[in-house]
Design an enzyme around this catalytic site. Structure first.
Site, PDB file in Angstrom:
ATOM      1  N   CYS A 217      42.805  53.256  44.855  1.00  0.00           N
ATOM      2  CA  CYS A 217      43.449  52.231  44.023  1.00  0.00           C
ATOM      3  C   CYS A 217      43.825  51.053  44.907  1.00  0.00           C
ATOM      4  O   CYS A 217      44.530  51.215  45.920  1.00  0.00           O
ATOM      5  CB  CYS A 217      44.687  52.805  43.339  1.00  0.00           C
ATOM      6  SG  CYS A 217      45.651  51.570  42.412  1.00  0.00           S
TER       7      CYS A 217
ATOM      8  N   CYS B  54      50.059  54.608  39.645  1.00  0.00           N
ATOM      9  CA  CYS B  54      50.702  53.369  39.207  1.00  0.00           C
ATOM     10  C   CYS B  54      50.257  52.918  37.822  1.00  0.00           C
ATOM     11  O   CYS B  54      50.817  51.966  37.269  1.00  0.00           O
ATOM     12  CB  CYS B  54      50.463  52.254  40.216  1.00  0.00           C
ATOM     13  SG  CYS B  54      48.723  51.797  40.395  1.00  0.00           S
TER      14      CYS B  54
ATOM     15  N   ASP C 152      33.572  48.590  40.490  1.00  0.00           N
ATOM     16  CA  ASP C 152      32.986  47.787  41.568  1.00  0.00           C
ATOM     17  C   ASP C 152      33.954  46.707  42.056  1.00  0.00           C
ATOM     18  O   ASP C 152      34.022  46.427  43.260  1.00  0.00           O
ATOM     19  CB  ASP C 152      31.682  47.154  41.089  1.00  0.00           C
ATOM     20  CG  ASP C 152      30.625  48.195  40.746  1.00  0.00           C
ATOM     21  OD1 ASP C 152      30.676  49.288  41.339  1.00  0.00           O
ATOM     22  OD2 ASP C 152      29.762  47.929  39.885  1.00  0.00           O
TER      23      ASP C 152
ATOM     24  N   GLU D 278      30.353  46.569  53.002  1.00  0.00           N
ATOM     25  CA  GLU D 278      30.236  47.968  53.402  1.00  0.00           C
ATOM     26  C   GLU D 278      28.900  48.204  54.078  1.00  0.00           C
ATOM     27  O   GLU D 278      27.877  47.623  53.706  1.00  0.00           O
ATOM     28  CB  GLU D 278      30.398  48.883  52.188  1.00  0.00           C
ATOM     29  CG  GLU D 278      29.444  48.578  51.042  1.00  0.00           C
ATOM     30  CD  GLU D 278      29.703  49.434  49.827  1.00  0.00           C
ATOM     31  OE1 GLU D 278      30.362  50.474  49.970  1.00  0.00           O
ATOM     32  OE2 GLU D 278      29.238  49.056  48.740  1.00  0.00           O
TER      33      GLU D 278
ATOM     34  N   CYS E 107      48.016  50.463  44.697  1.00  0.00           N
ATOM     35  CA  CYS E 107      49.015  51.321  45.358  1.00  0.00           C
ATOM     36  C   CYS E 107      48.447  52.139  46.506  1.00  0.00           C
ATOM     37  O   CYS E 107      49.210  52.750  47.261  1.00  0.00           O
ATOM     38  CB  CYS E 107      49.659  52.255  44.326  1.00  0.00           C
ATOM     39  SG  CYS E 107      48.535  53.498  43.626  1.00  0.00           S
TER      40      CYS E 107
ATOM     41  N   ASP F 291      30.923  44.371  47.433  1.00  0.00           N
ATOM     42  CA  ASP F 291      30.508  45.735  47.127  1.00  0.00           C
ATOM     43  C   ASP F 291      29.062  45.707  46.651  1.00  0.00           C
ATOM     44  O   ASP F 291      28.704  44.920  45.769  1.00  0.00           O
ATOM     45  CB  ASP F 291      31.407  46.340  46.045  1.00  0.00           C
ATOM     46  CG  ASP F 291      30.983  47.756  45.671  1.00  0.00           C
ATOM     47  OD1 ASP F 291      31.082  48.642  46.526  1.00  0.00           O
ATOM     48  OD2 ASP F 291      30.529  47.951  44.515  1.00  0.00           O
TER      49      ASP F 291
END
Length: 383
Positions: free
Chosen positions: A325, A347, A354, A272, A328, A188
């Site tokens: 998340c 959750c 990050d 990314e 989940c 990231d």
């Protein structure tokens, strides 16, 4: 092709020859750019390297431009080849329209294999039209066959020699000692930490420009008070250029070490793909984004992964890596940039922003790699 860059220290005679060579190479480039521009817009025809090379031969015979024969003809031909490459990049939408070179900017001259002598045993380099070898600080020995040499003079007054070598790069062994599964990592890109990985590594952000900003501002204000073109103005301009050069060198060193470490220790890297050019339009963050050099990090990861047999996966920029998340899969509706830690509403898992984004990027990269299509990451991100 691999390039090795060294610091050079030419003597007075060599500096004079290089100054003449830089001037002729710059003049030929600007002349070719003007000819091609006028021919296209005025006459409606497109000139190529071959047609300009023929005109250059006749140009060197004219009395007004006979001084072009004082430097190596190979350097002038390479200037036209560089112009041809610049137009190719423009037509293929990789760069803007070529611009004229300035005397106050970075100077360069490229010598083909017939215009220099390189002795790998004695480690000496002699350029065309020069009697003695250049004094070079050889930080390491180049590998492969030297096919071209580029000599540059930056605005701070430093000379560098770049050896363009054709060599075979051996792939790195698997990062996993067993060599079966390999190691994968999600990356990231950010501002507080330039790189945060799914393994919990935080690179930090040296902020080289910000650290030198006060000194840079002081010397630039002093430069603005000098009369342009005077000796004092030139001395002050060199001071400004040296600070910029130091910032660029430190940033380059940091990025090279960071990307090399990622490539050496991981077989698959997921990162990314950001629209840095569009993000730079934010005037509040433009300086910080520019200093982070996200585009350069991705560029280095691309060619280093290609060299050493690693796999680089680019995740779609619209994938909600920060709001999702990693435990989940729940996606928050909104999340401001000031939120660094958050708890999932579904959750109850607590996330560091990050690190969570890096874990999501890794998961998407693994999905794309399993599907066998490394280009369609948006569909994989919706899985």
């Amino acid at each position: 092709m691999r390039t090795y860059r060294y610091r050079a220290y030419p003597n007075a005679e060599q500096r004079e020859n290089l100054a003449r060579t830089f001037g002729c190479a710059r003049w030929v480039y600007n002349w070719g750019l003007e000819r091609r521009t006028n021919a296209y817009y005025g006459e409606g025809k497109s000139l190529t390297y071959n047609s300009l090379a023929v005109e250059l031969t006749q140009l060197k015979k004219q009395e007004e431009t006979r001084w072009l024969g004082e430097v190596s003809a190979v350097v002038l031909q390479q200037s036209l080849r560089n112009l041809e490459r610049a137009f190719t990049n423009f037509f293929e939408k990789r760069a803007g329209y070529p611009s004229f070179k300035r005397k106050s900017g970075k100077q360069s001259a490229t010598y083909a294999s017939s215009a220099f002598r390189f002795d790998p045993k004695a480690m000496t380099l002699t350029l065309a039209k020069q009697k003695t070898p250049l004094k070079i600080r050889w930080s390491r020995k180049p590998e492969g066959e030297v096919v071209k040499v580029t000599v540059t003079l930056d605005p701070s007054g430093r000379y560098h020699v770049c050896l363009h070598c054709r060599c075979k790069v051996e792939p790195l062994p698997p990062a996993d000692p067993g060599g079966k599964t390999g190691k994968s990592v999600g990356v990231d890109l950010g501002l507080n930490d330039v790189v945060v990985t799914s393994e919990g590594f935080h690179s930090g952000n040296p902020k080289h420009l910000r650290r030198a900003y006060r000194r840079l501002r002081r010397v630039q204000k002093a430069l603005s008070r000098k009369q342009k073109g005077s000796n004092n103005w030139e001395k002050q301009r060199r001071k400004v250029a040296r600070i910029h050069a130091r910032i660029a060198d430190r940033r380059s060193d940091f990025i090279h070490k960071l990307t090399t470490d990622l490539v050496k220790n991981h077989d698959v890297i997921a990162v990314e793909s950001l629209a840095v050019k569009n993000m730079m339009k934010n005037r509040h963050l433009a300086r910080s984004i520019s200093g982070a050099a996200w585009g350069e990090i991705v560029r280095q990861l691309e060619y280093k992964c290609e060299w050493y047999g690693r796999t680089l996966i680019k995740v779609d920029r619209w994938f909600p890596s920060s709001k999702r998340c990693s435990a989940c899969g729940h996606v928050r509706e909104t999340m401001s940039l000031g939120v660094r830690r958050w708890t999932c509403e579904e959750c109850g898992t607590e996330h560091q922003r990050d690190e969570n984004a890096a874990e999501n990027i890794l998961a998407v990269g693994a999905t794309v790699a399993a599907c066998g299509d490394l280009s369609k990451t948006r569909a994989a991100g919706d899985v």
